[in-house]
Design a protein around this motif. Structure first.
Motif: not given
Ligand SMILES: Cc1cc2nc3c(=O)[nH]c(=O)nc-3n(C[C@H](O)[C@H](O)[C@H](O)COP(=O)(O)OP(=O)(O)OC[C@H]3O[C@@H](n4cnc5c(N)ncnc54)[C@H](O)[C@@H]3O)c2cc1C
Ligand SMILES: Cc1cc2nc3c(=O)[nH]c(=O)nc-3n(C[C@H](O)[C@H](O)[C@H](O)COP(=O)(O)OP(=O)(O)OC[C@H]3O[C@@H](n4cnc5c(N)ncnc54)[C@H](O)[C@@H]3O)c2cc1C
Ligand code: HEM
Ligand code: HEM
Lengths: 237, 237
Positions: B20-23, B32-34, B121-127, B170-173
């Motif tokens: 992504s732009v920021r990764t 690097a690897a994505y 990068y991202g937003r955590f969600e609660a289980v 792990l989508a934006e890593a």
């Protein structure tokens, strides 16, 4: 903390400070310390830190090496890098964590980790004076490889110039330490599961020499002599 | 990365993604690897991560344990803690770093570190679903101590309820890896200083059993059988 070697520039144990609003440890406060000596011992035991900062609308967490002189944490980066620029543009938070042991309990929830950690808040400043940068980079090398500086090809002004040396005061910092065995519930003590601590240690493996290395013997590092078991075993990350 | 054991839920190596732009890694982009397989292998090799987040006007960096299932990183905390709350309130950045070796060169500047690292990068969600939390905490224990879950005093609903289980895609890593020897300047190759790599490894020390442990033998961990040299030697943090 108690087990680490005092380094020549360890602040005196009498140095102490109170937590700030944001460094006051709320969870398990019995594990907290705020004095410079406790903070400095963990900073010294750690090889790596994670630097968090805000930049272009996102929070970032970047791993780097660090070293300490007196009451500052130091790091280095490319002068032209984002890291070298973003850390001068706003506040940062640095975390250092050492995993000392796996703690096994009779119940899942009382499993834990023995650890030492430090969290530091503040704003990095750049070391810009060339002689001061030279001196700081020398301290970085000598702290990792005692005696090595004099053996290296001398550092050039161009190399010093390409490198950003940044430092952060340890004034607003907290240390948190867990040690000892599991804290099982009283009614679980007879439950048939192994209880105790499995220490985690860092060791140096056999040196892998370059085919064209001019010398055959790897130098000692801050962790001891490479490839010598026992000596090279250290409990740091 | 290549040397780590594939775990049963390692994504297939064909999984891949673009930065992504920021990764997008700007410094030393050849490292690097994505793709998810590269990211997941480093997440699995690491025991600890640092979670950075913005809260009450400051950026914070807090160390925690993590584990992985599929394409998510998981962590746990007290439901009532700041960590458990702040991570649900905004974006976070997680960094995982493994120090694999000290790289010694003929000049100070070409000293380096062999490493593997991931930034997410991202937003955590609660289980939140109790059975789902139970299953995730079981996977946490089993990932550290294969076979141990069934031996433990069963987890209670109250324990599950006090615990926050959070997960991050792990989508934006991005992964970044340095390996190999020093890259000295051509004119320095004959300079009389040792050149090569000193590997850094993690090992498990002799288990420290509780005086009242019902069983005498420490269980195997993800790092192997404790106290058995060689088996317990692993190259992770
Ligand atoms: C190696 C390691 C693994 C850990 N694993 C877990 C885990 O899996 N789950 C979990 O819940 N917690 C874990 N912890 C503890 C974790 O770091 C936090 O202390 C805890 O989660 C509470 O976070 P908080 O932000 O809610 O704390 P608060 O107590 O609300 O934090 C307030 C202030 O205390 C200070 N502080 C907080 N934590 C630390 C710290 N670790 N070191 C130094 N100063 C600190 C900071 O200045 C922070 O701003 C681990 C710690 C270490 C070192
Ligand atoms: C153990 C370790 C020690 C290190 N020590 C140093 C040091 O002492 N000095 C130094 O300059 N650098 C060091 N690095 C490299 C450092 O992590 C950064 O990659 C580098 O400093 C450039 O940072 P930047 O923010 O300017 O990078 P940029 O390339 O501008 O970052 C852009 C994006 O690339 C990704 N990215 C950047 N770094 C990493 C990473 N390490 N892993 C995964 N993704 C990443 C992130 O998504 C980031 O947002 C070290 C790395 C590791 C793992
Ligand atoms: C699987 C069931 C588990 C449950 C239900 C559970 C629950 C919790 C809870 C509620 C806390 C917050 C404590 C507080 O902030 O006051 C916590 C903290 C913690 N847990 Fe767990 N845990 C589990 C497993 C583990 C395991 C397997 C480990 C280690 C390998 C571990 C390591 C820790 C650590 C290091 C902390 C931080 C304690 C501190 O702040 O010093 N936990 N856990
Ligand atoms: C003392 C003199 C040193 C100088 C002048 C120096 C200079 C630099 C510079 C300019 C960079 C940025 C490279 C880039 O982003 O393109 C860098 C990165 C780095 N340095 Fe140093 N360095 C020195 C010592 C060391 C030592 C002793 C180590 C290790 C123990 C080290 C480890 C690293 C690492 C790991 C990076 C990151 C490289 C990457 O992004 O993959 N450096 N150094």
């Amino acid at each position: 903390m108690r087990e680490s070697q005092p380094s020549p520039n360890t602040p005196s144990p009498s140095a102490s400070s109170s937590p700030s609003v944001r460094t006051r440890i709320l969870r398990r406060p019995q594990r907290a310390a705020y004095d410079l000596a406790s903070v400095a011992a963990i900073v010294d035991a750690g090889l790596l830190c994670t630097v968090a900062f805000q930049w272009e609308g996102s929070v970032h967490a970047i791993p780097t090496l660090h070293w300490r002189e007196g009451d500052h944490l130091y790091l280095h980066a490319a002068k032209a890098s984002r890291l070298g620029q973003a850390l001068l543009a706003g506040e940062a938070c640095v975390s250092i964590a050492l995993a000392d042991g796996l703690v096994l309990a009779r119940s899942a929830m009382h499993h834990s980790l023995n650890y030492r950690s430090v969290v530091i808040y503040g704003r990095f400043e750049a070391v810009t004076e060339p002689e001061e940068k030279h001196r700081a980079l020398r301290a970085f090398i000598e702290g990792l490889y005692p005696g090595r500086w004099e053996e290296l090809r001398p550092m050039t002004a161009k190399e010093v110039n390409a490198t950003a040396v940044l430092r952060l005061s340890l004034a607003e910092a907290s240390a948190k330490v867990r040690q000892g065995g599991p804290k099982d519930d009283a009614e679980d003590l007879a439950w048939p599961a192994w209880a105790g601590v499995i220490p985690l240690q860092r060791r140096q493996g056999e040196p892998e020499m370059e085919a064209d290395s001019p010398l055959a013997e790897a130098p000692p590092t801050r962790f001891g002599r490479p490839g010598q078991d026992g000596v090279g075993v250290v409990g740091v990350d």
